[in-house]
Motif scaffolding. Structure first.
Motif: not given
Length: 347
Positions: A67-73, A104-107, A114-118
């Motif tokens: 699965y994509p890990d946008q946060g680590l990226t 879209g899958g992240y924010i 999602y506030a933290g991701a945004t």
């Protein structure tokens, strides 16, 4: 990203008829091989870049599926900016993050937000010189401001519940402080008001007792200092110093580790606690895989002492790089970065 990886991906998407043209473009755009370096932060960032899938992203594997890990990226993007390296990987990562499915899958897709991701993605856009008001067709700043309650707290809009916390609030304050309008006073006051009696800051709000956390405090100190609240930022920095171990490291859940130490080192450096910051960097350098390690691991930062674990290495390395450079999120800037991913110089 290697020319072969990029070419293969583009051919699968666009058809083999473009292969010759793409091969020519790739040969022109691919970065030259990086010279070996003795700079520990640069070597760590270089190792991190070479772990990215297709040179553009990180993934997490669960039950056999990736699965994509946008946060680590995004953490990797911050590490490249702090070390002024990996420009090619940074640009590929930001392009991937802007793709509709990734974004879209992240924010969130509009019904979910999602506030933290945004906030974290908005900060990444600011750091890399992208426009956070038009990233992947989304105005991240407007969306983030829309997730602020009258109290000043940033919260998720989700059918799954609200998972916002101290990290969310700090990242939002830092990202918005970098805009022309600045961080809302209510948001800064809310964050300051979450401080525990000992001066540190908790991860979770509205708990029966306030428990200070190293990671949350490190982010809050940076956010409050950026927004002009020196009083609470200084109290948080003082608490951080009191939590430093004799060897310079910082612990989370009772374990000294690179992630917490990297975040704390940033906050200490930007707060003028230079001796404590220097001790933290010594600890981080002690976790780095050196020339005695496997060639593929050299430059990486271990999560904690002991044998290097490739599973925890990328996140530990990403957060450690900012500690090694001493660059904080509030003033992080990718301008002037080289395109390449350095390797650790060894005899």
């Amino acid at each position: 990203m290697s020319p072969q990886q990029l070419l293969g991906r583009r051919v699968r998407r666009a058809g083999a008829g473009l292969a010759i043209v793409l091969a020519t473009l790739i040969a022109t755009a691919a970065p030259a091989a990086a010279d070996p370096t003795h700079n520990r932060a640069d070597a760590a960032a270089g190792w991190l870049a070479r772990q990215m899938v297709d040179g553009e992203r990180f993934e997490v594997v669960f039950d056999g599926f990736a699965y994509p890990d946008q946060g680590l990226t995004i953490d990797a993007v911050f590490a490249f900016a702090a070390s002024k390296t990996g420009g090619t990987y940074r640009d590929a990562a930001m392009a991937w993050l802007a793709e509709p499915a990734t974004l879209g899958g992240y924010i969130g897709d509009g019904t979910e937000a999602y506030a933290g991701a945004t906030a974290k993605l908005a900060l990444a856009a600011e750091v890399t010189g992208a426009d956070p008001t038009a990233f992947g067709g989304v105005d991240l700043i407007a969306r983030l401001r829309g997730l602020q309650a009258p109290s000043g707290r940033f919260s998720d809009l989700s059918a799954w519940g609200d998972f916002s916390n101290g990290f969310t609030q700090s990242l939002a304050v830092i990202a918005l402080d970098r805009t022309a309008a600045g961080a809302p006073a209510a948001a800064v006051s809310y964050l300051a008001g979450t401080a525990c009696a000992d001066g540190g800051f908790p991860v979770y709000f509205d708990q029966p007792s306030c428990v200070s956390d190293v990671d949350a405090t490190a982010l809050a100190v940076q956010a409050l200092r950026a927004a002009g609240d020196a009083t609470h930022a200084n109290s948080g920095a003082t608490w951080l110093v009191s939590q430093q171990q004799a060897d310079g490291g910082f612990a989370s859940a009772g374990v000294e580790n690179a992630n917490s130490t990297g975040l704390a080192a940033q906050a200490l450096q930007t707060s003028g606690r230079l001796v404590a910051a220097a001790k933290a960097r010594v600890f981080l350098r002690g976790l780095q895989v050196g020339c005695a390690g496997a060639v593929a691991d050299r430059g990486a930062i271990s999560y904690t002492t002991g044998v290097f674990d490739p599973a925890t290495g990328p996140r530990a390395t990403a957060q450690a790089v900012l500690g090694l450079t001493g660059r904080g999120y509030a003033n992080l800037d990718a301008a002037g970065s080289v395109a390449t991913a350095p390797t650790l110089a060894c005899p």
